[in-house]
Scaffold this active site. Sequence first.
Site, PDB file in Angstrom:
ATOM      1  N   GLU A 120      13.165 -11.501  -0.245  1.00 22.46           N
ATOM      2  CA  GLU A 120      12.604 -10.607   0.758  1.00 22.46           C
ATOM      3  C   GLU A 120      13.342  -9.279   0.692  1.00 22.46           C
ATOM      4  O   GLU A 120      14.531  -9.230   0.365  1.00 22.46           O
ATOM      5  CB  GLU A 120      12.742 -11.210   2.165  1.00 22.46           C
ATOM      6  CG  GLU A 120      12.056 -12.561   2.351  1.00 22.46           C
ATOM      7  CD  GLU A 120      10.543 -12.464   2.394  1.00 22.46           C
ATOM      8  OE1 GLU A 120      10.025 -11.330   2.462  1.00 22.46           O
ATOM      9  OE2 GLU A 120       9.877 -13.513   2.367  1.00 22.46           O
ATOM     10  N   ASP A 145      -7.651 -20.690   2.586  1.00 25.00           N
ATOM     11  CA  ASP A 145      -6.709 -20.396   3.668  1.00 25.00           C
ATOM     12  C   ASP A 145      -6.297 -18.925   3.654  1.00 25.00           C
ATOM     13  O   ASP A 145      -6.133 -18.298   4.704  1.00 25.00           O
ATOM     14  CB  ASP A 145      -5.482 -21.294   3.535  1.00 25.00           C
ATOM     15  CG  ASP A 145      -4.699 -21.404   4.834  1.00 25.00           C
ATOM     16  OD1 ASP A 145      -5.326 -21.368   5.909  1.00 25.00           O
ATOM     17  OD2 ASP A 145      -3.459 -21.527   4.774  1.00 25.00           O
TER      18      ASP A 145
END
Length: 205
Positions: A120, A145
């Site tokens: 991240e 999804d």
Amino acid sequence: MSIKRKYSRRKKASFPAILAGFLLILAAFVFSIRQLSQPVETTQVAGVTNEELNRKEFIEKLVPHAKELQKGYGVLPSIILGQAALESNFGQSQLASEYKNLFGIKAYGNVPKVALDTQEFVNEQYITIKGEFKVYDSWEASMDDHTMLFVNGVNWDPQKYEPVLLAKNYKVAANALQEAGYATDPQYADKIISMIEEYNLMQYD
């Protein structure tokens, strides 16, 4: 009476013949070494590497379902395909190959999940953390999804990804993804756009 033996003179090999033979052996040796050292994954067939063929096969496998999702919900196939290729490294990542999650979708609540290391971008640098990701039965289920995330948004913001669905071209959609915070990578939109253009994914829109 003595018998005179006749001896035949052996012809000496000429220098050009010796040189030609040496060069022939050397050329054969060099060719053999080059063949043995040639990596399998970069072997070219008709100018296309195996890696490129695998990437094209990955894209072609997803195209039909991406088009179905466009018809049903309006999301651009180029965005679905571009994100899938980027997030999963063309289906080669552990998350995609073992757990069928093509898009790095995180898991919240009581759903099948797996904990894996992920990078991240935080405080102007990349850090590695442990993240929980959804587990799917198939790539198609992962695509479903992913599209429903755009359609329904998140609990705290149902319209979070509405600009992605309303976008009429892949550049607008990619920038809308980044603005919505889909990924922490500050270059995320540029990477999606580059992926789409490199593999001509906009042809499916």
